[in-house]
Enzyme design. Structure first.
Site, PDB file in Angstrom:
ATOM      1  N   GLU A 204      18.739  23.827  13.141  1.00 16.59           N
ATOM      2  CA  GLU A 204      17.465  23.942  12.444  1.00 16.59           C
ATOM      3  C   GLU A 204      16.926  22.583  12.020  1.00 16.59           C
ATOM      4  OE1 GLU A 204      15.633  26.543  12.187  1.00 16.59           O
ATOM      5  OE2 GLU A 204      17.077  27.977  12.976  1.00 16.59           O
ATOM      6  N   ARG A 208      13.363  21.336  13.746  1.00 13.88           N
ATOM      7  CA  ARG A 208      12.236  21.330  12.812  1.00 13.88           C
ATOM      8  C   ARG A 208      11.947  19.942  12.267  1.00 13.88           C
ATOM      9  NH1 ARG A 208      11.566  26.681  12.268  1.00 13.88           N
ATOM     10  NH2 ARG A 208      13.406  28.026  12.311  1.00 13.88           N
ATOM     11  N   ASP A 353      18.560  32.851  22.729  1.00 16.50           N
ATOM     12  CA  ASP A 353      17.228  32.608  23.278  1.00 16.50           C
ATOM     13  C   ASP A 353      16.962  31.220  23.830  1.00 16.50           C
ATOM     14  OD1 ASP A 353      17.385  31.625  20.696  1.00 16.50           O
ATOM     15  OD2 ASP A 353      15.604  32.646  19.952  1.00 16.50           O
ATOM     16  N   GLU A 526       6.422  34.032  18.636  1.00 18.86           N
ATOM     17  CA  GLU A 526       6.823  34.130  20.043  1.00 18.86           C
ATOM     18  C   GLU A 526       5.772  34.774  20.944  1.00 18.86           C
ATOM     19  OE1 GLU A 526      10.220  33.400  17.541  1.00 18.86           O
ATOM     20  OE2 GLU A 526       8.814  35.086  17.503  1.00 18.86           O
TER      21      GLU A 526
END
Length: 715
Positions: A204, A208, A353, A526
């Site tokens: 993360e 980010r 994913d 998404e």
């Protein structure tokens, strides 16, 4: 949630154990009733990381010899039984959106004109971002989390990480919000420091924070007219602010890669630079986390010339591929200590994913100079079509399903909203970012490209149906589907899906199954991400129209009273909807701002960071803005967007920056002759010595897999 109150530590610790245990999401991987109900004991908080599921069930057990805990467990069991029979579903409203606050958005009720003004629609997105940003700036400036209903902010670390501010920098630039960008830079230069004794999630923080800083550097230097500031002009004192912060952060994150295998640990301490295994999942990292750091570190390597950034990130891909998993489909957990997989759960939702996303994007990032990543992508996509694609029972919607117990197990007809990134990624891979017309003109179009695009079109339609089937016009977090038994596959087709006709009783809606506990909406990006790619690549206006309908639903049902911004929803099935007091960061920047922003947990008196989930205000609004913008704004054939929609350039390889490894030869069925297999498989077979330097043993056994005898040579 206040981190300063010591009295709340034990409670937060219990919350952490409930949210981030190792069993799997929503209890679907457990066989008994108790396992299915574990996820309810998390106070129904939302997840904070990109690919972390909503109710990630715990495997950590509190000692039952302590009487009060035993009593508490019994009460929880009672609550579980009540939950199982549906007492607590659907979720009760926690707050309502004030109807009067919508008056300033009266355009929502105006009939659409015959001629669409996309510039005007884009401006509406910009207004929504400004409302969200100004609410945060007014009520929670500098905080990592923002709760628009209570108008409060909280930090995830003692001094804050700048999660909302850094993640939104490139959106501020794209939308030309110069004064707000100036304020953000001032805060960064005076208040932002990564020299904190703090454990953070490797993935993360990379996608980010590091991604946000690198994207801001790229846009500010390549497109100086975007929100122009004198502070970042060449020769100005703040010229290298973004790159300096990025380099400092990256040097701290490198500690996560110091494992025996080279696979990064789930977390790292920013001060000690020590990598830390996951506090759940038997210490395993999620596959998506370990394999979705490469775009960021490779771009930084090319900017700085520091080869170490490249080699650390590249090594991970070799270790992962050396496992030689069947048909390029990977289990969702991997051990950092030896680089082998844990379990056999195969899915493209949470924890799986972005591995697949980054395969094709690494190929595009280096201007097609690393063909190994195109090979990996093509193998994985073929595996997806073979093992995971099925169709709904009545209307033949294309479903990208899951195999919770491996490729030989039953298919589960479930799609996380997270999976809706995939249609756009498939379309991107089919053309490389060109339009279909351009690809055909260049002689780069054939049967494979057309069938891949057809799959992307059908999957996009399925994802759009998740929105159209609810009362609010917004998608739930998770959707199940009615399918045939045995499930249909591509070889049974082709199938043409039903049209999404309007009407509450439309027959196609019967194929969508939304459970009460899955009906929340986290403002995820998404689907609009896919609409953006589909519009840019096909030129079909319907994708922009679908995006406009989606945007209006967000404004209609998630905007809160006054000037505070937007919030996530507890249920998309009710009108008016019940809300959550959290602005997801993906909405504003790319991860939840409202709710579970990387939501820290407590262990041994310290804040720790669980592994993935998603907050998306900047990311969601960014994709809406780009969807309604002219196609010459950030052309797809010249950039690559990371999994948080941060923007990097495509470039040629420079000296010393290359793949540097080759794939092991594969057998016909897609496995390598000397495949290591998953950790579980190896534990069940003869165990070779793990002592370093021990003599290699021959342990060739015959094992039945999917009813066939296969031989494996163990190391």
């Amino acid at each position: 949630m206040s981190f300063s109150s010591s009295g709340t530590l034990s409670g937060h610790r219990r919350q952490h154990d409930g949210l981030w245990g190792s069993a799997g999401q929503n209890g679907y991987t457990k066989s008994n009733i108790g396992a299915k109900l574990d996820g309810y004991f998390d106070n129904r908080e939302l997840p904070m990381y990109k690919d972390k599921p909503y109710n990630y069930a715990s495997s950590r057990r509190k000692p039952l010899y302590q009487k009060w805990r035993f009593t508490f467990a019994m009460l929880l069991l009672l609550a579980a039984v009540l939950y199982w029979i549906g007492i607590f579903s659907p979720t009760k409203p926690t707050a309502k959106v004030n109807e009067s606050s919508k008056k300033s958005w009266s355009w929502l009720n105006k009939p659409s004109s015959a001629k669409v003004d996309w510039d005007e629609r884009r401006e509406k997105v910009r207004e929504a971002f400004i409302l969200s940003w100004d609410g945060y700036e007014k009520y929670a400036w500098g905080f990592d989390q923002y709760h628009p209903l209570s108008k409060k902010g909280h930090q995830m670390t003692p001094n804050g990480m700048g999660w909302i501010i850094v993640d939104a920098l490139d959106t501020l630039m794209i939308m030309n919000l110069t004064s707000r960008l100036t304020h953000a830079r001032e805060w960064m230069s005076t208040s932002l420091t990564y020299d904190q004794d703090q454990e953070v999630n490797t993935f993360e923080t990379t996608i980010r924070m590091l991604g946000g800083l690198l994207s801001a550097h790229y846009l500010s230097t390549t497109f100086p007219d975007m929100a122009p500031l004198a502070d970042d002009d060449q020769g100005a004192p703040g010229e290298d602010l973004y790159l300096e912060k990025a380099t400092d952060l990256a040097d701290r994150l490198l500690g996560a890669f110091e494992s025996n295998s080279g696979v990064p640990f789930a977390s790292v301490n920013l001060k000690t630079l020590k990598g830390i295994p996951s506090h759940a999942d038997n210490g395993a990292s999620s596959t998506a986390e370990a394999t979705s750091l490469q775009l960021e570190f490779k771009y930084l390597a090319m900017l700085t010339g520091e080869k170490d950034y490249w080699t650390k990130a590249e090594k991970v891909m070799q270790i992962v591929d050396d496992n030689a998993m069947e048909d390029g489909l990977l289990p969702i957990f991997i051990y950092a200590h030896d680089g082998t997989f844990r379990g056999a759960n195969i899915r493209l939702g949470s924890r799986g994913d972005s591995y697949y996303e980054y395969l094709i994007k690494q190929y595009l990032q280096t201007s097609a100079e690393e063909p190994i990543y195109l090979e990996l992508w093509n193998q994985a996509l073929a595996g997806i079509r073979k093992h995971l694609i099925t169709y709904s029972k009545k209307s033949h919607f294309t479903i990208l399903a899951e195999r919770p117990n491996g490729l030989g197990s039953n298919l589960q007809p479930k799609m996380d909203h997270l999976v809706c990134f995939m249609p756009g990624t498939i379309a991107l891979a089919a053309t490389g970012g060109k339009t279909v017309a351009e690809a055909k003109k260049a002689g780069q179009w054939g049967e494979k490209e057309q069938t891949d695009l057809d799959l992307a079109i059908e999957l996009t339609k399925t994802c759009w149906g998740m929105y159209k089937t609810t009362a609010t016009g917004l998608a739930p977090e998770i959707t199940f589907f009615e399918i045939d038994e045995p499930p249909k596959s591509e070889v049974d087709g082709p199938f043409r899906s039903a049209e999404l006709v309007l009407g509450a009783s439309a027959e196609w809606k019967d194929d969508y199954v939304i459970k009460g506990q899955d009906a929340h909406n986290l403002q995820r990006p998404e689907t609009v991400e896919t609409l953006f790619y589909m519009w840019r690549i096909t030129g079909d206006e319907k994708y922009r129209e679908w995006g406009w309908e989606m945007f209006k639903s967000f404004v209609n049902y998630t905007r809160v009273e006054g000037d505070a911004g937007f919030t996530s929803l507890a249920s998309v099935l009710d009108v008016p909807p019940s809300t959550r007091d959290n602005m997801e960061s993906f909405w504003l920047v790319g991860f939840p701002v409202l709710s579970p922003i990387p939501r820290p947990c407590f262990r041994f008196g310290k804040v720790i960071w669980p592994a993935n989930g998603r907050c998306n205000q900047a990311e969601t609004l960014k994709y809406f803005y780009l969807l309604f913008s002219p196609t010459d704004l950030l052309p797809l054939d010249s950039i690559v967007l990371n999994t948080e929609a941060h923007i990097f350039p495509r470039s040629k390889l420079i000296r010393g920056m290359k793949t540097g490894w080759e794939r092991k030869p594969r057998k016909k069925e897609g496995k390598a002759p000397s495949e290591r297999g998953s950790h579980n498989e190896r534990e069940e077979e003869s165990k070779p010595s793990r002592e370093e330097g021990a003599t290699e043993k021959k342990a060739e056994e015959t094992k039945s897999v999917e009813g066939k005898e296969k031989k494996k040579t163990l190391p």
